[in-house]
Design an enzyme around this catalytic site. Structure first.
Site, PDB file in Angstrom:
ATOM      1  N   THR A  13      46.037  22.828 105.991  1.00 51.05           N
ATOM      2  CA  THR A  13      45.596  23.468 107.229  1.00 51.05           C
ATOM      3  C   THR A  13      45.788  24.978 107.130  1.00 51.05           C
ATOM      4  OG1 THR A  13      47.764  23.165 108.303  1.00 51.05           O
ATOM      5  CG2 THR A  13      46.112  21.433 108.610  1.00 51.05           C
ATOM      6  N   SER A  15      44.026  27.283 105.642  1.00 52.31           N
ATOM      7  CA  SER A  15      44.017  27.605 104.208  1.00 52.31           C
ATOM      8  C   SER A  15      42.965  28.640 103.834  1.00 52.31           C
ATOM      9  CB  SER A  15      43.804  26.333 103.392  1.00 52.31           C
ATOM     10  OG  SER A  15      42.756  25.545 103.902  1.00 52.31           O
ATOM     11  N   THR A  16      42.582  29.486 104.779  1.00 48.21           N
ATOM     12  CA  THR A  16      41.566  30.496 104.482  1.00 48.21           C
ATOM     13  C   THR A  16      42.160  31.836 104.068  1.00 48.21           C
ATOM     14  OG1 THR A  16      41.440  31.142 106.821  1.00 48.21           O
ATOM     15  CG2 THR A  16      39.912  29.436 106.059  1.00 48.21           C
ATOM     16  N   GLY A  18      46.231  34.004 102.947  1.00 49.97           N
ATOM     17  CA  GLY A  18      47.684  33.992 102.807  1.00 49.97           C
ATOM     18  C   GLY A  18      48.246  32.845 102.001  1.00 49.97           C
ATOM     19  N   ILE A  19      49.380  32.324 102.470  1.00 50.65           N
ATOM     20  CA  ILE A  19      50.060  31.243 101.771  1.00 50.65           C
ATOM     21  C   ILE A  19      49.184  30.005 101.703  1.00 50.65           C
ATOM     22  CG2 ILE A  19      52.011  29.634 101.926  1.00 50.65           C
ATOM     23  CD1 ILE A  19      53.695  31.951 103.042  1.00 50.65           C
ATOM     24  N   GLY A  20      48.468  29.707 102.782  1.00 49.41           N
ATOM     25  CA  GLY A  20      47.601  28.525 102.789  1.00 49.41           C
ATOM     26  C   GLY A  20      46.525  28.588 101.731  1.00 49.41           C
ATOM     27  N   SER A 141      60.079  27.917 107.447  1.00 43.44           N
ATOM     28  CA  SER A 141      60.422  29.327 107.230  1.00 43.44           C
ATOM     29  C   SER A 141      61.932  29.465 107.158  1.00 43.44           C
ATOM     30  CB  SER A 141      59.886  30.180 108.384  1.00 43.44           C
ATOM     31  OG  SER A 141      60.450  31.477 108.375  1.00 43.44           O
ATOM     32  N   TYR A 154      59.610  31.419 117.679  1.00 43.09           N
ATOM     33  CA  TYR A 154      59.154  31.108 116.330  1.00 43.09           C
ATOM     34  C   TYR A 154      60.231  30.331 115.574  1.00 43.09           C
ATOM     35  CZ  TYR A 154      57.602  31.880 111.498  1.00 43.09           C
ATOM     36  OH  TYR A 154      57.219  31.718 110.189  1.00 43.09           O
TER      37      TYR A 154
END
Length: 264
Positions: A13, A15-16, A18-20, A141, A154
């Site tokens: 999810t 995933s466009t 950064g980390i994803g 995190s 967060y």
């Protein structure tokens, strides 16, 4: 170690970028058929193009859906009814004082950071159970353990992910399915890079150097003394999704550069 996921389908999810995006790229490189998810068709197509450049021949499919809503999760599951690997990466954050947070702020971050993973795990785990194999990973995190005073909402959401992943791992004992949480620390993602590009240009140094100075000033417990790359975080996730990680479950795996000051 040769990780081969060529017979597996993975959904990452958000995933466009950064980390994803790095996780999706790593899974594609390991041979998995990867479902790319983002909130817009444009961002999904852009990510598919970027992965295709890095991994020629990658098997990719894009499904735009806002997993921060029940309707978005349902649409995603309708488009992709079954997966072998689920990476719950979607999440939001933002600096805000506790006394400035309204109910809508708490609801928003709970829906996106917590309920997206709950809904998708609930949808996909029965299929994994039937085949007696599966991987579920929650991207948490270091803030789950070092709850930041300026992002209590967060930190709460990331700690919740640890509880869910640990409890699910126990619930699925003996099924061949592993459930883990990965805890990145300060990471040079697209967002942080964008924030630091201006100061780096003004100082005539690299973004990496500015990020390292930021880590030393604001995360003094860091042993790494620099920001991790998104690829370094993705490497841990790809391993956890592999057959080789079959004995790792119910774990909170830190990729935090040693920021969390504990040996446990």
């Amino acid at each position: 170690m040769q990780i081969d996921l060529s017979d597996k389908t993975a959904l990452v999810t958000a995933s466009t970028a950064g980390i994803g995006l790095a996780i999706a790229t790593g899974l594609a490189r390991a041979g998995a058929s990867v479902v790319i998810n983002g909130r817009s068709q444009e961002s999904v197509e852009r990510a598919i193009g970027a992965i295709g450049v890095q991994v020629p021949g990658a098997r990719l499919r894009g499904v735009p859906a806002d997993v921060g809503t029940a309707a978005g999760c349902a649409a995603l599951v309708a488009a992709v009814p079954a997966v072998d690997i689920l990476v719950n990466n979607a999440g939001v954050y933002g600096l805000k004082d506790f006394f400035d947070l309204g109910d809508e702020d708490w609801t928003h971050i709970f829906e996106m950071n917590v309920m997206s993973g709950v809904r998708l795990s609930r949808a996909y785990l029965p299929g994994m159970t039937r085949q007696q194999w599966g991987r579920v990973v929650f991207i948490s995190s270091e803030s789950a353990l070092n709850v930041p005073e300026d992002m209590i909402h967060y930190g709460f959401s990331k700690t919740s992910q640890l509880s869910i992943s640990r409890g699910l791992a126990k619930r699925l004992r003996g099924t061949g399915i592993t459930v883990n949480a990965v805890l990145p620390g300060p990471t040079l993602s697209d967002g942080l890079r964008g924030m630091l590009e201006g100061p780096a240009a003004e100082a005539g140094v690299s973004v990496e150097a500015v990020a390292a100075d930021f880590i030393k000033a604001h995360r003094p417990s860091s042993i790494l003394q620099r920001a991790a790359t998104v690829e370094e975080v993705a490497n841990m996730v790809v391993y956890v999704c592999s057959r080789q990680a079959s004995a790792t479950t119910g774990a909170a795996l830190r990729v935090d550069g040693g920021v969390v000051d504990t040996i446990a």
